[in-house]
Design a protein around this motif. Sequence first.
Motif, PDB file in Angstrom:
ATOM      1  N   TYR A 193       0.835  -1.202   0.000  1.00 54.88           N
ATOM      2  CA  TYR A 193       0.000   0.000   0.000  1.00 54.88           C
ATOM      3  C   TYR A 193       0.863   1.241   0.000  1.00 54.88           C
ATOM      4  O   TYR A 193       1.718   1.406   0.868  1.00 54.88           O
ATOM      5  N   LEU A 194       0.633   2.094  -0.981  1.00 52.28           N
ATOM      6  CA  LEU A 194       1.283   3.394  -1.050  1.00 52.28           C
ATOM      7  C   LEU A 194       0.264   4.463  -0.681  1.00 52.28           C
ATOM      8  O   LEU A 194      -0.810   4.540  -1.279  1.00 52.28           O
ATOM      9  N   ILE A 195       0.618   5.287   0.291  1.00 50.24           N
ATOM     10  CA  ILE A 195      -0.255   6.368   0.738  1.00 50.24           C
ATOM     11  C   ILE A 195       0.161   7.646   0.018  1.00 50.24           C
ATOM     12  O   ILE A 195       1.267   8.154   0.246  1.00 50.24           O
ATOM     13  N   PRO A 196      -0.667   8.173  -0.885  1.00 43.26           N
ATOM     14  CA  PRO A 196      -0.297   9.383  -1.633  1.00 43.26           C
ATOM     15  C   PRO A 196       0.012  10.551  -0.692  1.00 43.26           C
ATOM     16  O   PRO A 196      -0.771  10.866   0.207  1.00 43.26           O
ATOM     17  N   GLY A 197       1.175  11.157  -0.891  1.00 41.67           N
ATOM     18  CA  GLY A 197       1.571  12.317  -0.102  1.00 41.67           C
ATOM     19  C   GLY A 197       2.086  12.003   1.282  1.00 41.67           C
ATOM     20  O   GLY A 197       2.476  12.908   2.018  1.00 41.67           O
ATOM     21  N   GLY A 198       2.125  10.727   1.652  1.00 42.99           N
ATOM     22  CA  GLY A 198       2.567  10.368   2.992  1.00 42.99           C
ATOM     23  C   GLY A 198       4.071  10.433   3.149  1.00 42.99           C
ATOM     24  O   GLY A 198       4.816   9.958   2.298  1.00 42.99           O
ATOM     25  N   GLY A 199       4.530  11.056   4.233  1.00 45.98           N
ATOM     26  CA  GLY A 199       5.941  11.074   4.579  1.00 45.98           C
ATOM     27  C   GLY A 199       6.220  10.061   5.675  1.00 45.98           C
ATOM     28  O   GLY A 199       5.386   9.216   6.002  1.00 45.98           O
ATOM     29  N   HIS A 200       7.391  10.151   6.272  1.00 46.44           N
ATOM     30  CA  HIS A 200       7.773   9.171   7.288  1.00 46.44           C
ATOM     31  C   HIS A 200       6.938   9.328   8.558  1.00 46.44           C
ATOM     32  O   HIS A 200       6.845   8.396   9.352  1.00 46.44           O
ATOM     33  N   SER A 235      -8.442   6.061  -2.031  1.00 43.31           N
ATOM     34  CA  SER A 235      -7.404   6.974  -1.559  1.00 43.31           C
ATOM     35  C   SER A 235      -6.077   6.290  -1.377  1.00 43.31           C
ATOM     36  O   SER A 235      -5.059   6.932  -1.219  1.00 43.31           O
ATOM     37  N   THR A 236      -6.066   4.954  -1.335  1.00 41.66           N
ATOM     38  CA  THR A 236      -4.844   4.203  -1.148  1.00 41.66           C
ATOM     39  C   THR A 236      -4.675   3.229  -2.268  1.00 41.66           C
ATOM     40  O   THR A 236      -5.588   2.519  -2.637  1.00 41.66           O
ATOM     41  N   THR A 237      -3.482   3.198  -2.853  1.00 40.08           N
ATOM     42  CA  THR A 237      -3.227   2.249  -3.926  1.00 40.08           C
ATOM     43  C   THR A 237      -2.136   1.309  -3.481  1.00 40.08           C
ATOM     44  O   THR A 237      -1.299   1.637  -2.645  1.00 40.08           O
ATOM     45  N   GLY A 238      -2.104   0.124  -4.054  1.00 39.08           N
ATOM     46  CA  GLY A 238      -1.092  -0.832  -3.617  1.00 39.08           C
ATOM     47  C   GLY A 238      -0.707  -1.784  -4.709  1.00 39.08           C
ATOM     48  O   GLY A 238      -1.366  -1.916  -5.711  1.00 39.08           O
ATOM     49  N   GLN A 239       0.393  -2.469  -4.461  1.00 39.08           N
ATOM     50  CA  GLN A 239       0.878  -3.511  -5.343  1.00 39.08           C
ATOM     51  C   GLN A 239       1.114  -4.739  -4.500  1.00 39.08           C
ATOM     52  O   GLN A 239       1.715  -4.669  -3.432  1.00 39.08           O
ATOM     53  N   SER A 240       0.686  -5.873  -4.953  1.00 38.76           N
ATOM     54  CA  SER A 240       0.916  -7.094  -4.202  1.00 38.76           C
ATOM     55  C   SER A 240       2.351  -7.536  -4.368  1.00 38.76           C
ATOM     56  O   SER A 240       2.900  -7.479  -5.445  1.00 38.76           O
ATOM     57  N   ARG A 241       2.940  -8.006  -3.253  1.00 42.33           N
ATOM     58  CA  ARG A 241       4.278  -8.569  -3.327  1.00 42.33           C
ATOM     59  C   ARG A 241       4.180  -9.999  -3.763  1.00 42.33           C
ATOM     60  O   ARG A 241       3.269 -10.708  -3.418  1.00 42.33           O
TER      61      ARG A 241
END
Length: 241
Positions: A193-200, A235-241
């Motif tokens: 899951y990649l959170i758009p605009g999310g930092g650490h 709002s959240t996109t992801g790629q399966s490992r």
Amino acid sequence: MAASSPLFYLLPGLGADERVFQNLQPLLQGTAHVLPWLTPTTGETLPRYVARMAEGVDPTQPCILVGVSFGGLVALEMRRIRPLARVVLISSIPDASCLPPLLRLIRNTGIYKLFPPQWLKLLPRAGQWYFGVKNGREYELFKQILRDMEPVYTRWAIDQLLRWDSTDTGGQSLQILGTQDRVFPPGPTPVDYLIPGGGHFMVLSHAPEISRVLNTLAEEPSSQAASRLPISDGSTTGQSR
């Protein structure tokens, strides 16, 4: 684990504490315990430290270990001795091979050993940029966390992070990264899951998006732990490992 009563254990990032979960914890649909960092003993190994931390995790109950940054590393190690646990990594990495180039350089040169952790408290604006902390309330909290960092623990944890041997951590984990994370930036390895605009620091700034992933995971059987979790609003996109 019953879908109506999920059990979460939350591990904050290096030098942080329960305050980083203040936005996330109220959104979790279940029971959530924050595991506070312990002060390492002289010469303590990571496995021994993790074993002490794991005393706060019920070994008889399925649960979800949610580790932020260095907390993710500890969660992965803890799964060795808490096999009923599923691991979710927030702003963290699944194994040592994913350590980014900057941290590899710091590790290989050993430069981190030359600077006492207290110096981090003198450079809050640099830390704000590196960790992606927003101005206002987030920055004030970030400064408080820097001020309260315990130097013995912080030096030990930095050393453990950079020397981590991630072999045989017990299976797959689910990784949530921010697209703007400068500490552990998304790389060629697929991210769940990649959170758009999310930092650490997104466990604080993007708590609603993260909570939706965690609550959906808690509703799934353990056998589906590594599968993609649908997010209805996109709002959240992801790629399966």
